[in-house]
Write a protein that holds these residues in place. Structure first.
Motif, mmCIF file in Angstrom:
data_model
loop_
_atom_site.group_PDB
_atom_site.id
_atom_site.type_symbol
_atom_site.label_atom_id
_atom_site.label_comp_id
_atom_site.label_asym_id
_atom_site.label_seq_id
_atom_site.Cartn_x
_atom_site.Cartn_y
_atom_site.Cartn_z
ATOM 1 N N PRO A 155 1.269 -8.272 0.515
ATOM 2 C CA PRO A 155 -0.006 -7.653 0.879
ATOM 3 C C PRO A 155 -0.179 -7.558 2.395
ATOM 4 O O PRO A 155 -0.894 -8.348 3.016
ATOM 5 C CB PRO A 155 -1.038 -8.588 0.254
ATOM 6 C CG PRO A 155 -0.366 -9.916 0.216
ATOM 7 C CD PRO A 155 1.089 -9.643 -0.023
ATOM 8 N N THR A 157 -1.379 -6.414 6.046
ATOM 9 C CA THR A 157 -2.616 -5.905 6.641
ATOM 10 C C THR A 157 -2.351 -4.922 7.784
ATOM 11 O O THR A 157 -3.288 -4.332 8.300
ATOM 12 C CB THR A 157 -3.463 -7.073 7.176
ATOM 13 O OG1 THR A 157 -2.703 -7.796 8.164
ATOM 14 C CG2 THR A 157 -3.842 -8.022 6.048
ATOM 15 N N TYR A 161 -2.466 2.384 3.268
ATOM 16 C CA TYR A 161 -2.048 2.424 1.858
ATOM 17 C C TYR A 161 -2.360 3.779 1.243
ATOM 18 O O TYR A 161 -3.198 4.534 1.751
ATOM 19 C CB TYR A 161 -2.756 1.324 1.063
ATOM 20 C CG TYR A 161 -2.223 -0.073 1.321
ATOM 21 C CD1 TYR A 161 -1.410 -0.719 0.385
ATOM 22 C CD2 TYR A 161 -2.515 -0.744 2.504
ATOM 23 C CE1 TYR A 161 -0.935 -1.999 0.618
ATOM 24 C CE2 TYR A 161 -2.029 -2.025 2.755
ATOM 25 C CZ TYR A 161 -1.244 -2.643 1.804
ATOM 26 O OH TYR A 161 -0.756 -3.915 2.038
ATOM 27 N N ALA A 188 -5.907 -6.101 0.897
ATOM 28 C CA ALA A 188 -4.484 -5.778 0.780
ATOM 29 C C ALA A 188 -3.905 -6.345 -0.504
ATOM 30 O O ALA A 188 -3.114 -5.686 -1.195
ATOM 31 C CB ALA A 188 -3.730 -6.314 1.999
ATOM 32 N N GLN A 189 -4.277 -7.569 -0.846
ATOM 33 C CA GLN A 189 -3.808 -8.175 -2.097
ATOM 34 C C GLN A 189 -4.273 -7.354 -3.295
ATOM 35 O O GLN A 189 -3.513 -7.116 -4.238
ATOM 36 C CB GLN A 189 -4.341 -9.609 -2.212
ATOM 37 C CG GLN A 189 -3.905 -10.338 -3.475
ATOM 38 C CD GLN A 189 -2.410 -10.553 -3.550
ATOM 39 O OE1 GLN A 189 -1.794 -10.998 -2.588
ATOM 40 N NE2 GLN A 189 -1.815 -10.223 -4.689
ATOM 41 N N TYR A 191 -4.964 -4.144 -3.295
ATOM 42 C CA TYR A 191 -4.216 -2.884 -3.306
ATOM 43 C C TYR A 191 -2.849 -3.056 -3.942
ATOM 44 O O TYR A 191 -2.396 -2.215 -4.739
ATOM 45 C CB TYR A 191 -4.054 -2.367 -1.875
ATOM 46 C CG TYR A 191 -5.307 -1.791 -1.258
ATOM 47 C CD1 TYR A 191 -6.416 -1.457 -2.034
ATOM 48 C CD2 TYR A 191 -5.376 -1.571 0.115
ATOM 49 C CE1 TYR A 191 -7.555 -0.933 -1.448
ATOM 50 C CE2 TYR A 191 -6.512 -1.037 0.705
ATOM 51 C CZ TYR A 191 -7.600 -0.731 -0.084
ATOM 52 O OH TYR A 191 -8.722 -0.197 0.488
ATOM 53 N N VAL A 192 -2.170 -4.130 -3.591
ATOM 54 C CA VAL A 192 -0.846 -4.379 -4.157
ATOM 55 C C VAL A 192 -0.943 -4.546 -5.673
ATOM 56 O O VAL A 192 -0.132 -4.008 -6.439
ATOM 57 C CB VAL A 192 -0.205 -5.618 -3.504
ATOM 58 C CG1 VAL A 192 1.094 -5.986 -4.220
ATOM 59 C CG2 VAL A 192 0.070 -5.360 -2.023
ATOM 60 N N GLU A 193 -1.943 -5.283 -6.129
ATOM 61 C CA GLU A 193 -2.123 -5.514 -7.572
ATOM 62 C C GLU A 193 -2.448 -4.225 -8.307
ATOM 63 O O GLU A 193 -2.095 -4.066 -9.484
ATOM 64 C CB GLU A 193 -3.234 -6.539 -7.783
ATOM 65 C CG GLU A 193 -2.871 -7.936 -7.289
ATOM 66 C CD GLU A 193 -4.049 -8.895 -7.298
ATOM 67 O OE1 GLU A 193 -5.193 -8.428 -7.594
ATOM 68 O OE2 GLU A 193 -3.850 -10.086 -7.009
#
Length: 474
Positions: A155, A157, A161, A188-189, A191-193
């Protein structure tokens, strides 16, 4: 596989920016893309090699500022590649550069496929990169402005994205739902998920499509680019854009100008390793590290230190009992920062520039088309330099109002011209140039000429040079 040469991808490498977050190694005179941060090649050379190593690419174009043009030429020669070099007399960010690239491509073929890549990216798998570009050709031909979206492995920063929308047929690509700016850690975490992709800043598009979207969303940029190209002049092997025209372009990125507004944005997910090495932490992240997590380069010794990046080009640099730090030592400046706060280096450089500190922008060693010079010492009324002139190289015919110069040859043979009189000066011999005398230094030999220059006078600044005959460098 693309076979028709008229259908080859036209690669354009953008070389703007000073890489301030990688100060003191990266400075205006030689920014990060021209420095061998990771090995034998600079990231600029890596980017060029990446787009000439596969048959789907045509002759590359390079867009950069005038100050670094000779560095680019030399580095292209080192890897045996020829390219079209377009000079921006002023910086206007990526939107203007993309507009120039699209206009040039459309002159040849309005439907030409253009690839925009940055010169400071690190991509470990060139074959995977080429395959991704090839996969993006079909949706680009259909009229999508394609981005290569990197599948994130953490994730981050420091990156923007991309959120995916519906698939584009069976191409493996997707329409873009939206671009989002650099997030905080928690976002960010999330978004990744959710399956968001990193925005690599690598774009592939049909020239006419990009021109249509620039006309729609950024007409001033497009008009300025067209005029700058229309009134461009050929200077040696360079295409020099018209400064007054380019100045009319707003200073903005292609992301802000077009990609965040257009309904024609597409994205191809890619999984190759990618980094823009925008900070010292990012460089540490892609570098080879020892068992303690340290990346150590140059004249360095550490003890009880972990997960750190320590670099010294010259003097012995030691670090004891620290974790997660960056220490970079140059001859004229030292940087010490927490590794996870290294993005703040840009703010430091901004402060140094406001104070008019020369270390903010200038290297001690200054590259020139004829070779280089490096300051050794400087006082109130003197300056000492080491000068190296390439075989066949020649400095400008010039004079100085406020200083006299002594040249001592330590290697090679110097051709010294003083007020029209030409003398050969050999190793161990010296020449004296009085203040106000018109003079020139040249290397007539086949080996590098090395000498020590001692300047004495009331002012020894670089701007005390009156060029009688200019050869692109003092």
């Amino acid at each position: 596989m693309v076979e028709d040469k008229s259908n080859l991808i036209l690669p354009v490498i953008l070389c703007g920016g000073s890489g301030a977050r990688l100060w003191p190694t990266s400075r205006d005179g030689k920014p990060k893309q021209f420095i061998d941060l990771l090995g034998d090649y600079s990231t600029f050379q890596m980017a060029v090699r990446r787009v000439v190593s596969h048959e789907i690419f045509s002759r590359p174009s390079v867009i950069l500022g005038s100050a670094t043009r000779f560095i680019a030429v030399e580095q292209l020669a080192q890897i045996g590649v020829e390219a079209d070099i377009i000079l921006e007399p002023i910086q206007r960010d990526s939107a203007a550069a993309v507009a120039v690239a699209a206009c040039r491509a459309a002159r040849r073929d309005p439907k030409a496929i253009v690839l925009i890549v940055a010169s400071d990216h690190v991509i470990e798998d060139d074959a995977a990169f080429a395959a991704s570009c090839e996969a993006a050709i079909e949706p680009a031909r259909q009229g999508h402005i394609m981005a290569l979206g990197v599948v994130p492995h953490r994730p981050a920063t420091g990156y923007g994205y991309i959120r995916l929308d519906n698939p584009i047929g069976d191409t493996g690509a997707f329409k873009v739902d939206r671009f989002v700016e650099k997030p905080d850690a928690r976002t960010a975490q999330s978004y990744v998920e959710q399956g968001f992709l990193w925005n690599s800043g690598i774009f592939l598009f049909r020239a006419d499509v990009m021109l249509e979207e620039l006309e729609r969303f950024q007409p001033a940029t497009l008009a300025a680019a067209r005029k700058a190209l229309e009134h461009a002049v050929t200077d040696l092997d360079f295409i020099r854009l018209h400064e007054a025209s380019l100045r009319l372009a707003p200073k903005t990125s292609i992301d802000y100008a077009v990609m965040e507004h257009t309904e024609r944005a597409g994205v191809l997910p890619v999984s190759f390793s990618w980094s823009d090495i925008g900070t010292w932490e990012a460089l540490w992240d892609v570098s080879t590290r020892d068992r303690s997590g340290n990346c150590l380069r140059g004249n360095v010794e550490v003890s009880e230190t972990r997960n750190s990046l320590v670099i010294s080009d010259d003097i012995l640099t030691t670090v004891v009992g620290l974790d997660d730090v960056v220490v970079v030592t140059k001859s004229d400046a030292v940087l010490v920062t927490a590794r996870h706060r290294s993005e703040l280096v840009k703010d430091l450089v901004t402060s140094l520039r406001a104070q008019q500190r020369p270390e903010a922008s200038e290297h001690i060693r200054m590259e020139r088309p004829w070779g280089w010079h490096q300051r050794v010492d400087r006082g109130a009324r003197f300056q000492v330099k080491r000068i190296v002139v390439k075989p066949g190289g020649s400095l400008s015919l010039q004079k100085h109002h406020h200083r006299a110069e002594h040249w001592v040859v330590v290697h090679g043979i110097a051709e010294v011209t003083i007020e029209g009189s030409v003398t050969l000066v050999r190793e161990g011999e010296a020449a004296y140039i009085p203040a106000g005398a018109i003079h020139r230094l040249a290397n007539p030999g086949r080996i590098p000429l090395e000498l020590i220059e001692i300047q004495v006078g009331s002012y020894t600044g670089e701007d005390d040079i009156i060029r009688v005959e200019d050869t692109d460098g003092p």
